[in-house]
Every structure is written in structure tokens, then in C-alpha cells.
Design a protein around this motif. Sequence first.
Motif, PDB file in Angstrom:
ATOM      1  N   ALA A 112       0.836  -1.209   0.000  1.00 39.34           N
ATOM      2  CA  ALA A 112       0.000   0.000   0.000  1.00 39.34           C
ATOM      3  C   ALA A 112       0.868   1.256   0.000  1.00 39.34           C
ATOM      4  O   ALA A 112       0.539   2.248  -0.665  1.00 39.34           O
ATOM      5  CB  ALA A 112      -0.922  -0.006   1.215  1.00 39.34           C
ATOM      6  N   LEU A 113       1.981   1.206   0.711  1.00 38.89           N
ATOM      7  CA  LEU A 113       2.889   2.348   0.722  1.00 38.89           C
ATOM      8  C   LEU A 113       3.573   2.517  -0.631  1.00 38.89           C
ATOM      9  O   LEU A 113       3.713   3.630  -1.135  1.00 38.89           O
ATOM     10  CB  LEU A 113       3.928   2.166   1.826  1.00 38.89           C
ATOM     11  N   THR A 114       3.975   1.404  -1.221  1.00 37.55           N
ATOM     12  CA  THR A 114       4.634   1.446  -2.523  1.00 37.55           C
ATOM     13  C   THR A 114       3.700   2.016  -3.585  1.00 37.55           C
ATOM     14  O   THR A 114       4.125   2.792  -4.455  1.00 37.55           O
ATOM     15  CB  THR A 114       5.112   0.048  -2.935  1.00 37.55           C
ATOM     16  N   GLU A 115       2.427   1.657  -3.518  1.00 39.58           N
ATOM     17  CA  GLU A 115       1.446   2.171  -4.477  1.00 39.58           C
ATOM     18  C   GLU A 115       1.319   3.687  -4.407  1.00 39.58           C
ATOM     19  O   GLU A 115       0.950   4.336  -5.389  1.00 39.58           O
ATOM     20  CB  GLU A 115       0.080   1.521  -4.221  1.00 39.58           C
ATOM     21  N   ARG A 116       1.649   4.259  -3.253  1.00 38.34           N
ATOM     22  CA  ARG A 116       1.604   5.708  -3.077  1.00 38.34           C
ATOM     23  C   ARG A 116       2.932   6.365  -3.452  1.00 38.34           C
ATOM     24  O   ARG A 116       3.122   7.563  -3.223  1.00 38.34           O
ATOM     25  CB  ARG A 116       1.245   6.046  -1.627  1.00 38.34           C
ATOM     26  N   GLY A 117       3.847   5.569  -4.022  1.00 38.98           N
ATOM     27  CA  GLY A 117       5.143   6.102  -4.423  1.00 38.98           C
ATOM     28  C   GLY A 117       6.166   6.146  -3.313  1.00 38.98           C
ATOM     29  O   GLY A 117       7.241   6.729  -3.480  1.00 38.98           O
ATOM     30  N   LEU A 118       5.851   5.512  -2.183  1.00 35.24           N
ATOM     31  CA  LEU A 118       6.756   5.515  -1.021  1.00 35.24           C
ATOM     32  C   LEU A 118       7.605   4.250  -1.077  1.00 35.24           C
ATOM     33  O   LEU A 118       7.352   3.268  -0.384  1.00 35.24           O
ATOM     34  CB  LEU A 118       5.953   5.607   0.276  1.00 35.24           C
ATOM     35  N   ARG A 119       8.626   4.282  -1.908  1.00 36.31           N
ATOM     36  CA  ARG A 119       9.450   3.101  -2.204  1.00 36.31           C
ATOM     37  C   ARG A 119      10.564   2.897  -1.189  1.00 36.31           C
ATOM     38  O   ARG A 119      10.905   1.769  -0.836  1.00 36.31           O
ATOM     39  CB  ARG A 119      10.049   3.260  -3.608  1.00 36.31           C
ATOM     40  N   ARG A 120      11.169   3.986  -0.740  1.00 38.01           N
ATOM     41  CA  ARG A 120      12.295   3.909   0.197  1.00 38.01           C
ATOM     42  C   ARG A 120      11.719   3.848   1.610  1.00 38.01           C
ATOM     43  O   ARG A 120      11.364   4.869   2.198  1.00 38.01           O
ATOM     44  CB  ARG A 120      13.223   5.115   0.013  1.00 38.01           C
ATOM     45  N   GLN A 121      11.623   2.639   2.123  1.00 38.69           N
ATOM     46  CA  GLN A 121      10.885   2.403   3.357  1.00 38.69           C
ATOM     47  C   GLN A 121      11.847   2.144   4.518  1.00 38.69           C
ATOM     48  O   GLN A 121      12.812   1.393   4.389  1.00 38.69           O
ATOM     49  CB  GLN A 121       9.936   1.221   3.169  1.00 38.69           C
ATOM     50  N   LEU A 122      11.566   2.773   5.651  1.00 36.32           N
ATOM     51  CA  LEU A 122      12.384   2.633   6.853  1.00 36.32           C
ATOM     52  C   LEU A 122      11.481   2.285   8.024  1.00 36.32           C
ATOM     53  O   LEU A 122      10.479   2.960   8.255  1.00 36.32           O
ATOM     54  CB  LEU A 122      13.117   3.944   7.148  1.00 36.32           C
TER      55      LEU A 122
END
Length: 276
Positions: A199-209
Motif C-alpha cells: 500500500a505504501l509502494t502504491e503511493r510512491g513511497l518506495r524507500r521504506q524505513l
Amino acid sequence: MRRLFPVTDMTAGPAAPTAPAGPARETGPAGGAGAAGDGDWSLDALADAYAYPEGAGPWLRANMVSSLDGAGQHEGRSQPLSSETDMRIFGTLRGLADVIVVGAETVRLEGYRPARVREAFAERRAAAGQGPAPVIAVVTGSLDLDFSLPLFTAPLVPTLVLTGSAAPAGRVRAAREAGAEVLFAGDGTRVDPARALAALTERGLRRQLTEGGPRLLGQFVAAGVLDELCLTISPTMTAGDAQRIAGGPRVAVPTRFQVASVLERDGFLFTRYLRS
């Protein structure tokens, strides 16, 4: 700060040409006094050392600290195990991330506040197409959170709340009224780790910490979605029965990671491990 691994063998052959270092890069991985001495690396040098891999796919990195005897916290908080350099790396990892994923219990115990704009990373973030500050995403099944806190009412970018499809309707409404965005990423009240990251990736939030806590990190490990662990080994002993950095049910087969780098300052080891 010293780099202990990987070690560059300067006698193996002619040195590869390097670009001239600017004022902000006088210390750090490129060499010179800062690479082998005891001085702090510049934030720019740390950002280079901890850069996310290139590519369009998502990458989940965890940042945790542990005592020598395996404690991930002391009296419920990680700060007693930390150091000034550890906090510089902590800030660097935040400065590189699109999103910071954190469990509700950690939000309560550590007193989370909105991520702030760091001028030191502004140019780098703009060049990467990132916003001025990372989004904070809170993982919670019950939504048992104080939605009057600045994390929800006054962030630079709206805080995300990741929960299950059967989360209490009243708490979902309270989160939205406070200004948070609620994303459903699981059945019942449970949050599915893989679906949350998708769900985060779909929002363009690829670099996840993720900064934990131990229960959330354990869920990411069990789901097989953790790509990298940045682990600070603190030269402290706590005894007692403090949690380890990852909790929850054990995995059937231990997940193997390989060491990518080891830095040292004041007896603290700053390690990076990548999933094999």
C-alpha cells in the motif's frame, strides 16, 4: 569514525581515480583522515554510505540498536543504548527515506513527533523527487492512539495509519478527524505486513524505513519482506528481561543476512546487513 568493513586493500593495484572532494566531503568513505580517524563523518558522507539501492522496486530497511547482551531497549526506550553518532545515523536514515513505518506501541513509548525538514538533505531529496520530509506510517490494529498529538494534528505531510479492514469505526473516524489518512492493509483487525508495504509502494513511497518496535520488526522478518538491517551494537550491558530487537513467533528457518558494512565510533559498531 572508522570503517572496519569492507576493507580496501590499498596495495592490490593502482588506485581508481576519484572525483575531487568538496568541502562537505572532507571526511568519510572516500578516504583521508576522516575515513580512518576518530572524527565524525559529514552528513553528506553518511548519506552516501547509506544510500538506498537504485531501481524502481520497494526496499524495506530497519534501524535498530542492541546492547551487548541482546537488549533492544532499556526501561522501555532505546535512547539509553544510543550515542551521538548513532543519532546522526538515525537522522541520516530518516533523511533518505520516503516513509518511516512504526508500530503503535513504539509511538506511545518513544513519544513520536512529526518528521521534520532537514536542510542538510533538502537538495538530495529534491533531486530524488522526494518531498521535504518523510511520511510517518503507524501500524495499529486497535487504533489505540492519542490522536490529539502533533504527530497526527500538525505534521508537515499527513501521517498514515495502517490498520485492518475491521478496525473500530469510531477510532478510524477519530484518526481521520485529526488529519491522518487511514489505509486498510489486512483482514479483521490484523495488519498484513506485505500488504502494508504494498500500500505504501502504491503511493510512491518506495524507500521504506522501519524503526520498530520489536513486535513489528518480528512481523516483517516472519513475512520475509525485510531487505536490510542497520543495527547499532551498543557497548553496554543491561541484564534484566528487556525485549530483543525482533519479537513475535519464531520463523521456521532462520533468515540469513550478509554483512555489507561496519563502522565504529567510541566503541559503538554501526552495522549494515542485507538479506542474502
